[in-house]
Design a protein around this motif. Structure first.
Motif, PDB file in Angstrom:
ATOM      1  N   THR A  74      23.396 -33.430  25.593  1.00 30.23           N
ATOM      2  CA  THR A  74      22.432 -33.858  26.607  1.00 30.23           C
ATOM      3  C   THR A  74      23.242 -34.412  27.774  1.00 30.23           C
ATOM      4  N   THR A  75      22.904 -33.982  28.984  1.00 30.91           N
ATOM      5  CA  THR A  75      23.533 -34.536  30.189  1.00 30.91           C
ATOM      6  C   THR A  75      22.586 -35.557  30.806  1.00 30.91           C
TER       7      THR A  75
ATOM      8  N   TYR B  83      31.023 -26.830  31.264  1.00 31.15           N
ATOM      9  CA  TYR B  83      31.799 -26.739  30.019  1.00 31.15           C
ATOM     10  C   TYR B  83      30.931 -27.118  28.808  1.00 31.15           C
ATOM     11  N   LEU B  84      30.085 -28.132  28.981  1.00 25.20           N
ATOM     12  CA  LEU B  84      29.182 -28.510  27.878  1.00 25.20           C
ATOM     13  C   LEU B  84      28.331 -27.308  27.483  1.00 25.20           C
ATOM     14  N   SER B  85      27.807 -26.630  28.513  1.00 25.24           N
ATOM     15  CA  SER B  85      26.943 -25.476  28.264  1.00 25.24           C
ATOM     16  C   SER B  85      27.716 -24.370  27.536  1.00 25.24           C
ATOM     17  N   SER B  86      28.975 -24.161  27.932  1.00 23.73           N
ATOM     18  CA  SER B  86      29.756 -23.089  27.293  1.00 23.73           C
ATOM     19  C   SER B  86      30.081 -23.442  25.843  1.00 23.73           C
ATOM     20  N   TYR B  87      30.328 -24.723  25.555  1.00 21.16           N
ATOM     21  CA  TYR B  87      30.620 -25.111  24.162  1.00 21.16           C
ATOM     22  C   TYR B  87      29.383 -24.991  23.279  1.00 21.16           C
ATOM     23  N   ARG B  88      28.229 -25.194  23.871  1.00 16.70           N
ATOM     24  CA  ARG B  88      26.992 -25.020  23.095  1.00 16.70           C
ATOM     25  C   ARG B  88      26.805 -23.544  22.740  1.00 16.70           C
TER      26      ARG B  88
ATOM     27  N   ALA C 101      31.470 -32.710  15.151  1.00 18.30           N
ATOM     28  CA  ALA C 101      30.387 -33.533  15.714  1.00 18.30           C
ATOM     29  C   ALA C 101      29.160 -32.661  15.983  1.00 18.30           C
ATOM     30  N   ARG C 102      28.013 -33.288  15.920  1.00 19.29           N
ATOM     31  CA  ARG C 102      26.752 -32.585  16.164  1.00 19.29           C
ATOM     32  C   ARG C 102      26.462 -32.458  17.647  1.00 19.29           C
ATOM     33  N   LYS C 103      26.868 -33.500  18.403  1.00 15.85           N
ATOM     34  CA  LYS C 103      26.359 -33.577  19.766  1.00 15.85           C
ATOM     35  C   LYS C 103      27.259 -34.390  20.693  1.00 15.85           C
ATOM     36  N   VAL C 104      27.236 -34.025  21.981  1.00 15.22           N
ATOM     37  CA  VAL C 104      27.896 -34.816  23.029  1.00 15.22           C
ATOM     38  C   VAL C 104      26.826 -35.267  24.030  1.00 15.22           C
TER      39      VAL C 104
ATOM     40  N   PRO D 178      18.073 -33.442  18.748  1.00 14.79           N
ATOM     41  CA  PRO D 178      19.114 -32.418  18.731  1.00 14.79           C
ATOM     42  C   PRO D 178      19.814 -32.194  20.071  1.00 14.79           C
ATOM     43  N   GLY D 179      19.081 -32.151  21.165  1.00 15.49           N
ATOM     44  CA  GLY D 179      19.761 -32.016  22.444  1.00 15.49           C
ATOM     45  C   GLY D 179      19.274 -30.845  23.256  1.00 15.49           C
ATOM     46  N   ASP D 180      19.340 -29.694  22.753  1.00 16.10           N
ATOM     47  CA  ASP D 180      18.975 -28.424  23.396  1.00 16.10           C
ATOM     48  C   ASP D 180      19.506 -28.266  24.817  1.00 16.10           C
ATOM     49  N   GLY D 181      20.668 -28.865  25.068  1.00 14.54           N
ATOM     50  CA  GLY D 181      21.360 -28.615  26.324  1.00 14.54           C
ATOM     51  C   GLY D 181      20.590 -28.993  27.566  1.00 14.54           C
ATOM     52  N   ARG D 182      19.811 -30.059  27.520  1.00 16.86           N
ATOM     53  CA  ARG D 182      19.044 -30.419  28.717  1.00 16.86           C
ATOM     54  C   ARG D 182      19.746 -31.503  29.518  1.00 16.86           C
ATOM     55  N   ARG D 183      19.370 -31.610  30.779  1.00 20.36           N
ATOM     56  CA  ARG D 183      19.882 -32.690  31.628  1.00 20.36           C
ATOM     57  C   ARG D 183      18.697 -33.497  32.149  1.00 20.36           C
ATOM     58  N   PHE D 184      18.889 -34.811  32.146  1.00 19.40           N
ATOM     59  CA  PHE D 184      17.821 -35.710  32.566  1.00 19.40           C
ATOM     60  C   PHE D 184      18.343 -36.681  33.616  1.00 19.40           C
ATOM     61  N   ASN D 185      17.551 -36.904  34.651  1.00 16.11           N
ATOM     62  CA  ASN D 185      17.868 -37.950  35.619  1.00 16.11           C
ATOM     63  C   ASN D 185      17.535 -39.309  35.025  1.00 16.11           C
ATOM     64  N   LEU D 186      18.480 -40.253  35.080  1.00 18.06           N
ATOM     65  CA  LEU D 186      18.160 -41.639  34.733  1.00 18.06           C
ATOM     66  C   LEU D 186      18.187 -42.464  36.008  1.00 18.06           C
ATOM     67  N   GLY D 187      17.017 -42.623  36.598  1.00 16.35           N
ATOM     68  CA  GLY D 187      16.853 -43.432  37.805  1.00 16.35           C
ATOM     69  C   GLY D 187      15.419 -43.930  37.805  1.00 16.35           C
ATOM     70  N   THR D 188      15.042 -44.603  38.892  1.00 15.85           N
ATOM     71  CA  THR D 188      13.688 -45.163  38.931  1.00 15.85           C
ATOM     72  C   THR D 188      12.739 -44.315  39.769  1.00 15.85           C
ATOM     73  N   GLY D 189      13.300 -43.449  40.618  1.00 14.79           N
ATOM     74  CA  GLY D 189      12.470 -42.699  41.566  1.00 14.79           C
ATOM     75  C   GLY D 189      12.174 -43.503  42.816  1.00 14.79           C
ATOM     76  N   LEU D 190      12.614 -44.788  42.836  1.00 10.04           N
ATOM     77  CA  LEU D 190      12.321 -45.664  43.984  1.00 10.04           C
ATOM     78  C   LEU D 190      13.546 -45.811  44.877  1.00 10.04           C
ATOM     79  N   GLN D 191      13.299 -45.844  46.192  1.00 12.74           N
ATOM     80  CA  GLN D 191      14.403 -46.053  47.133  1.00 12.74           C
ATOM     81  C   GLN D 191      14.418 -47.501  47.601  1.00 12.74           C
ATOM     82  N   THR D 192      15.598 -48.097  47.628  1.00 14.60           N
ATOM     83  CA  THR D 192      15.754 -49.453  48.161  1.00 14.60           C
ATOM     84  C   THR D 192      16.764 -49.407  49.294  1.00 14.60           C
ATOM     85  N   THR D 193      16.398 -49.981  50.444  1.00 15.52           N
ATOM     86  CA  THR D 193      17.354 -49.993  51.566  1.00 15.52           C
ATOM     87  C   THR D 193      18.423 -51.052  51.298  1.00 15.52           C
TER      88      THR D 193
END
Ligand SMILES: NC(=O)c1ccc[n+]([C@@H]2O[C@H](COP(=O)([O-])OP(=O)(O)OC[C@H]3O[C@@H](n4cnc5c(N)ncnc54)[C@H](O)[C@@H]3O)[C@@H](O)[C@H]2O)c1
Length: 303
Positions: A159-160, A146-151, A104-107, A222-237
């Motif tokens: 990509t995380t 572990y992802l980083s070590s496999y790369r 596989a190319r990527k996880v 490609p991926g380049d081993g980066r991690r990204f937050n998937l959220g809105t940046g907004l807080q809801t009570t």
């Protein structure tokens, strides 16, 4: 391309499977059906534990592996940290082995905002230092390393995606954003609802269709081993969330109050800026719209 989705019968995984199929990909699912039950007949399902060595056969021909199968409960990870590590750490290592053997190319990996612990800055920036405070968080962070070590060792790209509180159709009340499902189920049948503390705790709710758009985008580059937050940046009570769900359900907005629960994080939101720059991703569904869609789905699937 051929994409293997682990946890593809679950809430987020099955929504991702539907999205990838509609994008024209060839999708294969691995899931042990321990919590998931949503199946798309157009994606072959291997009923398999991610710790099973037979995973290598299921991964054959896959160019990308989206790894979402997991023990998802923070509370369960505290009660049974060994099981949590077996599924979330050992399971991830087995997924990486299967991906490597399959060529596989990527996880693409589903991590969690739990890795940030009690963050000093909100919204949590993309380069925040993790501070895991539960076995679940420690396991997710360990899987990331572990992802980083496999790369480094095998050139397996990754990509995380660090998911905030995901909500939407198909969600069970047990997950990290289970409160949406709990309030929705209760308000639709007139059962009482409860807010802990004064309902001031905040979370960053992101709609499942937006989250799977992040995964679909991450399958490409490609991926380049980066991690990204998937959220809105907004807080809801919790209090505001209750008001929005009550409005969508046409129910009275009258929650009961209970004492705050020990250990509950007072606030959380994550900065989606790096995902915008790196993946061209942004959350498109505002909370009121996403909750209306969710409430209608639950209404249409009442037992
Ligand atoms: N829902 C959220 O708000 C949220 C937030 C942060 C991270 N995540 C992560 O996103 C991913 C998907 O979560 P979800 O909310 O869709 O939960 P889910 O429980 O609906 O999906 C998990 C799937 O994995 C399967 N599974 C569990 N253990 C397995 C094993 N040993 N082998 C094979 N399959 C197994 C389950 O049957 C289920 O279908 C998980 O990795 C979770 O940690 C979710």
């Amino acid at each position: 391309m051929r994409i293997l989705v682990t946890g593809g019968a679950g809430f987020i995984g099955s929504t991702l499977v539907d999205r990838l199929l509609s994008d024209g990909h060839d999708v294969v699912v691995v899931d042990d059906l321990s919590t998931g039950s949503h199946r798309n007949p157009d994606a072959p399902l291997h009923v398999l534990d991610v710790r099973d060595p037979a995973l290598a056969d299921a991964a054959k021909g896959a160019e990308v592996v989206c790894h979402l199968a997991a023990q998802i409960s923070v509370r369960r990870s505290v009660a049974d940290p060994v099981l949590d590590a077996q599924v979330n750490v050992q399971g991830t290592v087995n997924v990486l082995e299967a991906a490597r053997r399959a060529g596989a190319r990527k996880v693409v990996f589903a991590s969690s905002v739990a890795v940030y612990g009690k963050p000093p800055t909100i919204p949590v920036p993309g380069d925040a230092v993790p501070d895991p405070r539960s076995p679940y968080a420690a396991g997710k962070l360990s899987a990331e390393t572990y992802l980083s070590s496999y790369r480094a060792l095998h050139g397996l790209e990754y990509t995380t995606l660090v998911l905030s509180n995901v909500y939407g159709p198909r969600q069970s009340p047990d997950g990290e954003a289970g409160v949406v499902a709990i309030f929705t189920d209760a308000l639709l049948v007139g059962r009482p609802t409860v807010l802990f503390g004064a309902g001031t705790q905040t979370r960053d709710y992101v709609f499942v269709e937006d989250v799977v758009d992040g995964f679909a985008r991450a399958c490409g580059p490609p991926g380049d081993g980066r991690r990204f937050n998937l959220g809105t940046g907004l807080q809801t009570t919790d209090r505001d969330l209750h008001t929005l769900i009550a409005a969508a359900a046409g129910a009275p907005d009258l929650p009961g109050l209970a004492p705050a629960r020990l250990g509950d994080l007072p606030a959380m939101a994550v900065d989606p800026g790096p995902a915008r720059d790196g993946l061209g991703w942004q959350p498109r569904t505002d909370l009121a719209t996403g909750l209306k869609i969710t409430v209608e789905w639950v209404r249409g699937h009442a037992p």
